[in-house]
Design a protein around this motif. Structure first.
Motif, PDB file in Angstrom:
ATOM      1  N   ALA A   1       0.831  -1.206   0.000  1.00  0.00           N
ATOM      2  CA  ALA A   1       0.000   0.000   0.000  1.00  0.00           C
ATOM      3  C   ALA A   1       0.866   1.257   0.000  1.00  0.00           C
ATOM      4  O   ALA A   1       0.510   2.273  -0.610  1.00  0.00           O
ATOM      5  N   ARG A   2       2.008   1.174   0.673  1.00  0.00           N
ATOM      6  CA  ARG A   2       2.941   2.305   0.718  1.00  0.00           C
ATOM      7  C   ARG A   2       3.835   2.366  -0.515  1.00  0.00           C
ATOM      8  O   ARG A   2       4.235   3.437  -0.955  1.00  0.00           O
ATOM      9  N   HIS A   3       4.173   1.200  -1.062  1.00  0.00           N
ATOM     10  CA  HIS A   3       5.115   1.125  -2.183  1.00  0.00           C
ATOM     11  C   HIS A   3       4.523   0.226  -3.267  1.00  0.00           C
ATOM     12  O   HIS A   3       4.959  -0.897  -3.467  1.00  0.00           O
ATOM     13  N   PRO A   4       3.532   0.712  -3.994  1.00  0.00           N
ATOM     14  CA  PRO A   4       2.793  -0.137  -4.939  1.00  0.00           C
ATOM     15  C   PRO A   4       3.625  -0.670  -6.099  1.00  0.00           C
ATOM     16  O   PRO A   4       3.246  -1.670  -6.713  1.00  0.00           O
ATOM     17  N   GLY A   5       4.745  -0.058  -6.397  1.00  0.00           N
ATOM     18  CA  GLY A   5       5.548  -0.523  -7.519  1.00  0.00           C
ATOM     19  C   GLY A   5       6.628  -1.508  -7.134  1.00  0.00           C
ATOM     20  O   GLY A   5       7.438  -1.918  -7.980  1.00  0.00           O
ATOM     21  N   MET A   6       6.649  -1.949  -5.887  1.00  0.00           N
ATOM     22  CA  MET A   6       7.714  -2.818  -5.406  1.00  0.00           C
ATOM     23  C   MET A   6       7.612  -4.208  -6.022  1.00  0.00           C
ATOM     24  O   MET A   6       6.536  -4.796  -6.107  1.00  0.00           O
ATOM     25  N   SER A   7       8.737  -4.770  -6.458  1.00  0.00           N
ATOM     26  CA  SER A   7       8.759  -6.113  -7.033  1.00  0.00           C
ATOM     27  C   SER A   7       8.704  -7.165  -5.935  1.00  0.00           C
ATOM     28  O   SER A   7       8.909  -6.862  -4.753  1.00  0.00           O
ATOM     29  N   VAL A   8       8.446  -8.405  -6.328  1.00  0.00           N
ATOM     30  CA  VAL A   8       8.429  -9.504  -5.357  1.00  0.00           C
ATOM     31  C   VAL A   8       9.783  -9.627  -4.674  1.00  0.00           C
ATOM     32  O   VAL A   8       9.864  -9.819  -3.449  1.00  0.00           O
ATOM     33  N   GLN A   9      10.845  -9.516  -5.439  1.00  0.00           N
ATOM     34  CA  GLN A   9      12.183  -9.652  -4.868  1.00  0.00           C
ATOM     35  C   GLN A   9      12.469  -8.520  -3.877  1.00  0.00           C
ATOM     36  O   GLN A   9      13.019  -8.763  -2.784  1.00  0.00           O
ATOM     37  N   GLU A  10      12.079  -7.305  -4.216  1.00  0.00           N
ATOM     38  CA  GLU A  10      12.286  -6.168  -3.314  1.00  0.00           C
ATOM     39  C   GLU A  10      11.435  -6.318  -2.054  1.00  0.00           C
ATOM     40  O   GLU A  10      11.897  -6.034  -0.939  1.00  0.00           O
ATOM     41  N   LEU A  11      10.203  -6.763  -2.233  1.00  0.00           N
ATOM     42  CA  LEU A  11       9.306  -6.944  -1.094  1.00  0.00           C
ATOM     43  C   LEU A  11       9.839  -8.016  -0.143  1.00  0.00           C
ATOM     44  O   LEU A  11       9.823  -7.845   1.083  1.00  0.00           O
ATOM     45  N   THR A  12      10.316  -9.113  -0.701  1.00  0.00           N
ATOM     46  CA  THR A  12      10.859 -10.188   0.127  1.00  0.00           C
ATOM     47  C   THR A  12      12.046  -9.700   0.940  1.00  0.00           C
ATOM     48  O   THR A  12      12.148  -9.958   2.151  1.00  0.00           O
ATOM     49  N   LYS A  13      12.959  -8.992   0.302  1.00  0.00           N
ATOM     50  CA  LYS A  13      14.134  -8.477   1.008  1.00  0.00           C
ATOM     51  C   LYS A  13      13.739  -7.499   2.107  1.00  0.00           C
ATOM     52  O   LYS A  13      14.293  -7.526   3.209  1.00  0.00           O
ATOM     53  N   LEU A  14      12.762  -6.651   1.801  1.00  0.00           N
ATOM     54  CA  LEU A  14      12.322  -5.676   2.792  1.00  0.00           C
ATOM     55  C   LEU A  14      11.710  -6.357   4.007  1.00  0.00           C
ATOM     56  O   LEU A  14      12.005  -6.008   5.158  1.00  0.00           O
ATOM     57  N   LEU A  15      10.855  -7.342   3.773  1.00  0.00           N
ATOM     58  CA  LEU A  15      10.213  -8.038   4.889  1.00  0.00           C
ATOM     59  C   LEU A  15      11.245  -8.760   5.757  1.00  0.00           C
ATOM     60  O   LEU A  15      11.135  -8.764   6.987  1.00  0.00           O
ATOM     61  N   LYS A  16      12.237  -9.359   5.134  1.00  0.00           N
ATOM     62  CA  LYS A  16      13.244 -10.110   5.894  1.00  0.00           C
ATOM     63  C   LYS A  16      14.111  -9.202   6.769  1.00  0.00           C
ATOM     64  O   LYS A  16      14.630  -9.636   7.791  1.00  0.00           O
ATOM     65  N   ARG A  17      14.242  -7.941   6.368  1.00  0.00           N
ATOM     66  CA  ARG A  17      15.022  -7.035   7.212  1.00  0.00           C
ATOM     67  C   ARG A  17      14.144  -6.156   8.112  1.00  0.00           C
ATOM     68  O   ARG A  17      14.671  -5.436   8.972  1.00  0.00           O
ATOM     69  N   SER A  18      12.820  -6.220   7.915  1.00  0.00           N
ATOM     70  CA  SER A  18      11.893  -5.423   8.737  1.00  0.00           C
ATOM     71  C   SER A  18      11.480  -6.233   9.959  1.00  0.00           C
ATOM     72  O   SER A  18      10.339  -6.685  10.089  1.00  0.00           O
ATOM     73  N   VAL A  19      12.423  -6.431  10.849  1.00  0.00           N
ATOM     74  CA  VAL A  19      12.210  -7.282  12.017  1.00  0.00           C
ATOM     75  C   VAL A  19      12.743  -6.584  13.257  1.00  0.00           C
ATOM     76  O   VAL A  19      13.525  -5.636  13.176  1.00  0.00           O
ATOM     77  N   THR A  20      12.296  -7.074  14.398  1.00  0.00           N
ATOM     78  CA  THR A  20      12.897  -6.705  15.674  1.00  0.00           C
ATOM     79  C   THR A  20      13.544  -7.950  16.268  1.00  0.00           C
ATOM     80  O   THR A  20      13.122  -9.078  15.975  1.00  0.00           O
ATOM     81  N   PRO A  21      14.567  -7.766  17.110  1.00  0.00           N
ATOM     82  CA  PRO A  21      15.212  -8.932  17.720  1.00  0.00           C
ATOM     83  C   PRO A  21      14.237  -9.675  18.636  1.00  0.00           C
ATOM     84  O   PRO A  21      13.266  -9.110  19.149  1.00  0.00           O
TER      85      PRO A  21
END
Length: 545
Positions: A478-498
């Motif tokens: 919703a925030r980044h509608p043009g994001m590719s699957v590969q970009e989205l996957t990388k973003l989710l994997k680093r969008s974490v808390t310990p």
């Protein structure tokens, strides 16, 4: 519920009081008729025309040629491998997900009155979550909502047991026209209408509305403004076949889903004959498994290459998975039997769809491990008072991308290791408290199996963790509608808390001299490392920043 499961089963959710369902992949399954469908695999660039298949006396059930897959029904299966262009054939196999049926589903009238919001706009806001939804607080959903609550342009397809369309937590974001049932007639007595989109099992309503349920006085989905597509691939008995799932995956892409969420799965023999394996000891096992793996691999690869992210739950056997979805050890937590039994040994198998390359695979953590009193458990306990522990049922390993809250029994031990009722529950630490250890959400049926518009349940399982990540992914798009699957996957994997605390959950016992061998947790073993639980706990606020 305990049930006898067929060869490729993966149980993936668990309920309020009594429910981590067990499975055994080579046993007969109640609720499924004899298989007549076969899955054909061919190279996509060397497509086999449906007319060729039909001319040889077969019926095309699903033409998935874009992915190099076709499902046919036939009484002469030996002919299939001889069709020009076909490289492998597999019989259609059933998969089983938890037929989530709580012993006492909660209805609106049974919820604690102090936990009901009087605000017309619902109980969730940019400042706080609904009182029961501790999991949304843990992953900072209110902070994410300061940026977005989703978009109707983002479309999420949920492959599950259907959706109760009258549920009070379902909003007008439900795209019924794009939704479809892939269920076929079986001997499941509860399935009166296989063409119905409704949820006669309960599980699908929970997973779908956890992603995109509307903000009500009881709960909210993580991305309530997201368009929701309901693809029914599991019947009322909680059973689905490979062909239903493969066809639904392709349909999801056809109707424009950018995200597919699956709280289901199974195991196949994808590495040839494995003599040490209980399940992969014959050429037929190896041949059928390899073909099924290839069908999933080609179908999911097609989706990933054409803009659809696939999210799947890691599974509830408490086994270690390598990067390619292979089971690494020779023990599980009660997969086939609640005792030392060969059927608990999953060595030689690979998991689908969670093991398929490119799938975003999610393991489950608990809220907090409550401390047991003497005599409440059979073998003691581990991790008392610790948060974000690997749930006793959750799979783990190099294949895991991220973790998310999935809930766990109060003491984070298997049901069959419990003595007290409290050990077996998903309940608050004190009477009248609101610190439940299960994950709260809408449920599609009542305790009589009837469709229910105001039923809810506290559940546990990797089935709860996967839609959490799918909901966060919807917020990101919703925030980044043009994001590719590969970009989205990388973003989710680093969008974490310990993880809030170092993991103390041990693996399943694989030492043949252990009293817990090949059926439960090894209470004497070293804990599983946090690095085998993905990059961390998914965090919605970081994902949309």
């Amino acid at each position: 519920m305990q049930s006898k499961y067929y060869r490729t089963l993966l149980p993936l959710a668990l309920l309020l009081a009594a429910c981590l369902f067990l499975s055994s992949p080579l046993l007969d399954v109640q609720g499924i008729g004899p298989a007549k469908n076969y899955i054909l695999v061919f190279q996509p660039q060397q497509q086999t025309l449906p007319q060729t298949v039909i001319s040889r006396g077969h019926t095309v059930v699903y033409d998935l040629s874009a992915a190099g897959v076709m499902v046919v029904r036939t009484h002469i299966p030996d002919d299939l491998i001889h069709i020009p262009g076909i490289i492998s054939v597999a019989p259609d196999r059933p998969h089983i997900t938890i037929p989530a049926k709580p012993t006492k589903p909660l209805t609106s009238g049974l919820l604690h009155p102090l936990q009901v919001s009087s605000k017309a706009e619902g109980c969730a806001s940019n400042e706080a979550v609904c009182p029961q939804q501790w999991d949304l607080e843990r992953i900072h959903v209110p902070q994410a909502w300061e940026k977005t609550r989703g978009s109707r342009k983002v479309r999420v397809a949920v492959l599950d047991s259907g959706l109760t369309s009258t549920h009070e937590a379902l909003g007008d974001n439900y795209d019924k026209e794009a939704s479809k049932s892939f269920v076929e007639p079986t001997n499941c007595a509860q399935d009166s209408d296989v063409n119905s989109l409704e949820d006669f099992n309960g599980h699908g309503t929970w997973t779908a509305l956890h992603i995109a349920g509307k903000n009500t006085s009881r709960m909210s989905g993580i991305a309530p403004e997201t368009t929701l597509i309901n693809l029914r691939v599991l019947n009322a008995c909680g059973i689905g076949t490979d062909s239903w799932i493969l066809a639904a995956l392709m349909h999801a892409h056809k109707v424009g889903a950018q995200i597919v969420s699956m709280s289901l799965g199974g195991f196949v023999c994808a590495d040839g004959v494995v003599k040490e394996s209980y399940y992969c000891r014959t050429e037929k096992d190896a041949r059928d498994g390899a073909s099924t793996w290839k069908a999933y691999n080609q179908t999911i690869s097609y989706l990933l290459q054409h803009g659809t992210l696939v999210v799947a739950s890691a599974g509830n056997e408490h086994v270690q998975l390598d990067q390619n979805g292979r089971v690494m050890g020779k023990s599980s937590v009660g997969f086939g039997a609640e005792k030392n039994d060969p059927s608990n040994n999953l060595y030689g198998l690979r998991e689908i769809p969670a093991g398929i390359p490119g799938v975003l695979t999610v393991s489950a953590t608990n809220r907090i491990t409550q401390a047991a009193q003497a005599g409440e458990t059979r073998h003691g306990q581990y991790g008392q008072g610790l948060r974000d522990q690997l749930a006793y049922y959750s799979n783990y390993g190099a294949r895991i991308d991220v973790s998310a809250p999935g809930g766990s029994r109060n003491y984070n031990v298997p049901r069959f290791d419990c003595i007290s009722t409290r050990c077996d529950g998903l309940t608050p630490s004190s009477s009248g408290g609101d610190d439940h250890t299960g994950v709260f959400g809408a449920f599609g049926i009542d305790e009589k199996g009837q469709l229910c518009s105001n039923c809810y349940s506290y559940l546990q399982g990797t089935s709860m963790a996967a839609p959490t990540v799918s909901g966060v992914a919807a917020l990101v798009l919703a925030r980044h509608p043009g994001m590719s699957v590969q970009e989205l996957t990388k973003l989710l994997k680093r969008s974490v808390t310990p993880f809030l605390d170092k993991n103390a959950t041990p693996p399943a016992a694989s030492n043949s001299k252990s009293p817990y061998y090949n059926y439960t947790i090894d209470y004497d073993a070293a804990p599983i490392s946090n690095h085998l639980m993905g990059t961390g706990i998914i965090d919605a606020a970081r994902a949309v920043s």
